[in-house]
Design a protein around this motif. Structure first.
Motif, mmCIF file in Angstrom:
data_model
loop_
_atom_site.group_PDB
_atom_site.id
_atom_site.type_symbol
_atom_site.label_atom_id
_atom_site.label_comp_id
_atom_site.label_asym_id
_atom_site.label_seq_id
_atom_site.Cartn_x
_atom_site.Cartn_y
_atom_site.Cartn_z
ATOM 1 N N ARG A 125 33.896 -0.613 1.491
ATOM 2 C CA ARG A 125 35.063 -1.488 1.654
ATOM 3 C C ARG A 125 35.691 -1.286 3.037
ATOM 4 N NH1 ARG A 125 39.333 -4.057 -1.154
ATOM 5 N NH2 ARG A 125 40.700 -4.841 0.480
ATOM 6 N N ALA A 126 35.833 -0.030 3.453
ATOM 7 C CA ALA A 126 36.415 0.248 4.770
ATOM 8 C C ALA A 126 35.527 -0.305 5.887
ATOM 9 C CB ALA A 126 36.619 1.746 4.954
ATOM 10 N N GLN A 127 34.215 -0.219 5.709
ATOM 11 C CA GLN A 127 33.305 -0.756 6.712
ATOM 12 C C GLN A 127 33.443 -2.275 6.822
ATOM 13 O OE1 GLN A 127 29.203 0.705 6.557
ATOM 14 N NE2 GLN A 127 29.889 2.379 5.265
ATOM 15 N N ILE A 128 33.562 -2.930 5.683
ATOM 16 C CA ILE A 128 33.719 -4.389 5.705
ATOM 17 C C ILE A 128 35.022 -4.772 6.397
ATOM 18 C CG2 ILE A 128 34.022 -6.452 4.282
ATOM 19 C CD1 ILE A 128 32.246 -5.102 2.171
ATOM 20 N N ASP A 129 36.105 -4.106 6.017
ATOM 21 C CA ASP A 129 37.402 -4.408 6.634
ATOM 22 C C ASP A 129 37.337 -4.235 8.149
ATOM 23 O OD1 ASP A 129 38.570 -5.011 4.211
ATOM 24 O OD2 ASP A 129 39.451 -3.016 3.925
ATOM 25 N N ALA A 130 36.723 -3.131 8.595
ATOM 26 C CA ALA A 130 36.622 -2.861 10.030
ATOM 27 C C ALA A 130 35.778 -3.920 10.721
ATOM 28 C CB ALA A 130 36.023 -1.474 10.255
ATOM 29 N N ALA A 131 34.647 -4.266 10.129
ATOM 30 C CA ALA A 131 33.761 -5.256 10.738
ATOM 31 C C ALA A 131 34.436 -6.625 10.808
ATOM 32 C CB ALA A 131 32.465 -5.343 9.946
ATOM 33 N N GLU A 132 35.194 -6.983 9.793
ATOM 34 C CA GLU A 132 35.898 -8.267 9.819
ATOM 35 C C GLU A 132 36.950 -8.283 10.920
ATOM 36 O OE1 GLU A 132 35.498 -9.900 5.218
ATOM 37 O OE2 GLU A 132 37.350 -8.864 5.813
ATOM 38 N N ARG A 133 37.679 -7.200 11.084
ATOM 39 C CA ARG A 133 38.691 -7.144 12.141
ATOM 40 C C ARG A 133 38.057 -7.286 13.522
ATOM 41 N NH1 ARG A 133 42.518 -2.090 11.883
ATOM 42 N NH2 ARG A 133 43.754 -3.377 13.298
ATOM 43 N N LEU A 134 36.966 -6.580 13.754
ATOM 44 C CA LEU A 134 36.322 -6.613 15.064
ATOM 45 C C LEU A 134 35.635 -7.953 15.320
ATOM 46 C CD1 LEU A 134 34.912 -2.987 14.990
ATOM 47 C CD2 LEU A 134 36.670 -3.844 16.556
ATOM 48 N N THR A 135 35.110 -8.560 14.285
ATOM 49 C CA THR A 135 34.510 -9.888 14.445
ATOM 50 C C THR A 135 35.588 -10.918 14.752
ATOM 51 O OG1 THR A 135 32.752 -9.284 12.896
ATOM 52 C CG2 THR A 135 33.049 -11.622 13.356
ATOM 53 N N ARG A 136 36.745 -10.776 14.125
ATOM 54 C CA ARG A 136 37.836 -11.736 14.327
ATOM 55 C C ARG A 136 38.336 -11.715 15.764
ATOM 56 N NH1 ARG A 136 40.816 -9.913 10.649
ATOM 57 N NH2 ARG A 136 39.888 -11.121 8.961
ATOM 58 N N THR A 137 38.315 -10.575 16.423
ATOM 59 C CA THR A 137 38.758 -10.514 17.820
ATOM 60 C C THR A 137 37.651 -10.879 18.795
ATOM 61 O OG1 THR A 137 38.248 -8.145 18.042
ATOM 62 C CG2 THR A 137 40.465 -8.732 17.310
ATOM 63 N N GLY A 138 36.461 -11.172 18.278
ATOM 64 C CA GLY A 138 35.381 -11.661 19.128
ATOM 65 C C GLY A 138 34.545 -10.597 19.790
ATOM 66 N N VAL A 139 34.660 -9.333 19.385
ATOM 67 C CA VAL A 139 33.923 -8.263 20.054
ATOM 68 C C VAL A 139 32.735 -7.764 19.240
ATOM 69 C CG1 VAL A 139 35.990 -7.545 21.296
ATOM 70 C CG2 VAL A 139 35.389 -6.393 19.168
ATOM 71 N N MET A 140 32.541 -8.277 18.044
ATOM 72 C CA MET A 140 31.401 -7.897 17.222
ATOM 73 C C MET A 140 30.555 -9.128 16.928
ATOM 74 S SD MET A 140 31.270 -6.288 13.363
ATOM 75 C CE MET A 140 30.860 -4.570 13.533
ATOM 76 N N GLN A 141 29.238 -8.968 17.046
ATOM 77 C CA GLN A 141 28.333 -10.060 16.717
ATOM 78 C C GLN A 141 28.407 -10.365 15.222
ATOM 79 O OE1 GLN A 141 26.737 -12.101 18.412
ATOM 80 N NE2 GLN A 141 25.734 -11.253 20.220
#
Length: 523
Positions: A303-319
């Motif tokens: 769950r923490a990994q998903i939350d983190a990945a969603e935050r970073l994707t939302r700011t445009g820095v994660m593929q």
């Protein structure tokens, strides 16, 4: 009291997973530009069925020029300097190497600081490229210090969570300063690379408030007596604030039963790591997005990994592909919120594997609003576009399929085939295909787009900046204006788009306009 030997043993940096698009081979630069938006962290396996003071500039060859203030200014010749550090050439963005023109360093730094990730994804990508490209440094006044512009760029990258990209900039830089070392130290801590952070600082300049880092590294390296001595001296000389000194003392002297300390109000990466080592971790969800990388180390729950990945994707820095890998890591065992998105993605993934168009249509209709609600609709589109393009969907799903292809800039020929016969569709297809815009009435954003593409004269002071070749400052101003559209400021959006068009950044302007048209980011 006993020394806390072996504290803060944390996971090391995990490799970046680069993802290339299918089709033609990538050039080195194409590969790099894709890799720039990939964060540190393991590729998820498939599921089973801050500014510091700077040193004086080093000697360099300068060309004198007159500044607007009348002061004597200098501009370095076109050679590699700290402030020109970049990962690819300016021409890859469509801008000249001397992008700052007559801008002063203060103006450029202030324009960077005003940027926000709260804009449509195409604008986020342009901002990231601008921060990472290699440009000649701006004019330097007598009091300006070498490395300040690079430090400002790094600060913005850290703010939006682009830690991997910031690390690459630091590794490319032609030199070091105390301020850059401080930023490198914070980045390494956020990525779980404490030992590398301390190794980098050995024998290097420390920033004015770097005594805490020095004490921390003494302890990390087992030099406990040196750490105690340095802490005592720093306290005596007032080199540490009270909360920071107490936290370091607790780290060095912890005994069983020692009362917990309240986290400092402004929690630093080092303070966060110390609290984690003391068994008192602070969740990253309420911290700046840069802290989210800690949850991608493989030591946090799914769950923490998903939350983190969603935050970073939302700011445009994660593929987005990295996010998909985490979504499909395993089957969800709960429901609601994030788990509904996991189930929706996996259902669509399964339907696409089976090629069942009825199931694909139903899964797409179910998934789209879940991602639209959290402003990950564009990322979702990039995840599924290539696989969804060839299918003949039915009902509402056809409209969503068309939207997905346009947002992902994927298979525009297929998007044209299935485009609905609406005013919005005609305007969107013209933007996507580079055609002349039709005269249509589309809500509040249609007139804004039409006015921007009518080649209006730029107002003051933007027109003056253009005459002064301050193109970089203009791009930053345009992005800040476009971000205003998310707060409902349509006039700002019009001016921002018009500015990008005046600078020749036509493709960026078209995709940004398309996303303003198709995405709900207006207030």
């Amino acid at each position: 009291m006993t020394c806390r030997i072996g504290a803060l043993v944390l996971a090391a940096c995990l490799p970046v997973a680069a993802q290339g698009q299918q089709g033609a081979p990538l050039s080195a630069i194409d590969w790099l530009e894709q890799a720039l938006t990939q964060p540190i962290g393991p590729a998820a396996p498939p599921r089973q069925t801050m500014p510091q003071s700077l040193p004086e500039p080093s000697a360099q060859t300068d060309m004198p020029a007159e500044a607007e203030s009348g002061q004597i200014t200098s501009r370095p010749l076109t050679k590699s300097t700290l402030d020109s550090t970049g990962l690819f050439a300016a021409a890859r963005i469509g801008l000249p190497h001397d992008v700052w023109g007559g801008s002063t360093l203060d103006n450029v730094i202030a324009a960077i600081a005003r940027q926000t990730p709260d804009m449509v994804p195409a604008a986020q990508r342009l901002l990231l490229r601008l921060l990472l490209a290699e440009f000649a440094p701006p004019q330097l006044n007598a009091d300006d210090m070498v490395g300040q512009l690079l430090a400002a760029r790094l600060d913005k990258l850290i703010e939006i969570g682009a830690l991997e990209q910031a690390t690459q900039l630091l590794e490319t830089a032609s030199g070091q300063t105390a301020a850059l070392n401080a930023r490198a130290f914070d980045i390494a801590l956020l990525l779980g690379e404490e030992d590398r952070a301390c190794t980098r600082l050995q024998g290097q300049l420390f920033a004015e408030n770097g005594e805490a880092a020095r004490i921390f590294c003494f302890a990390r390296q087992g030099e406990w007596q040196s750490a105690y001595a340095a802490l005592g001296a720093a306290r005596a000389l007032g080199g540490l604030d009270h909360s920071e000194a107490d936290l370091l003392a607790r780290f060095l002297e912890e005994e069983d039963g020692t009362p917990s300390l309240a986290p400092p109000q402004d929690l630093t990466p080092m303070g966060w790591r110390i609290l984690e080592a003391l068994g008192e971790p602070v969740g990253t969800g309420t911290l700046p997005v840069a802290f989210a990388h800690a949850d991608l180390r493989g030591t946090s729950g799914w769950r923490a990994q998903i939350d983190a990945a969603e935050r970073l994707t939302r700011t445009g820095v994660m593929q987005p592909g990295r996010l998909m890998g985490i979504y499909t890591h395993r089957r969800a065992a709960a429901s609601g919120g994030v788990w509904d998105r996991v189930r929706a993605v996996q259902a669509l993934d399964d339907a696409l594997d089976q090629g069942d168009t009825t199931a694909i249509s139903a899964a797409l209709i179910r998934a789209w609003p879940l991602f639209e609600q959290i402003e990950l609709d564009s990322a979702f589109a990039r995840i599924v576009a290539e696989r969804i393009a060839p299918h003949n969907l039915t009902g509402t799903a056809v409209m969503l399929q068309w939207t997905v292809l346009l947002l992902a800039e994927e298979r525009l020929d297929r998007a044209a085939q299935i485009a609905p016969d609406t005013a919005t569709s005609r305007l969107a297809m013209a933007l996507a295909l580079g055609d002349s815009l039709p005269t249509v009435s589309v809500g509040s954003i249609g007139p804004v787009i039409a006015a921007a593409f009518a080649e209006p004269a730029l107002p003051q002071p933007q027109s003056l900046w253009l005459r002064n070749d301050e193109r970089g400052r203009l791009v930053l101003d345009a992005l800040a204006q476009i971000a205003g559209a998310t707060q409902g400021d349509m006039l700002a959006a019009e001016r921002g788009l018009a500015t990008l068009l005046a600078l020749g950044l036509t493709q960026d302007a078209r995709q940004i306009a398309l996303e303003l048209l198709l995405l709900d980011r207006r207030g």
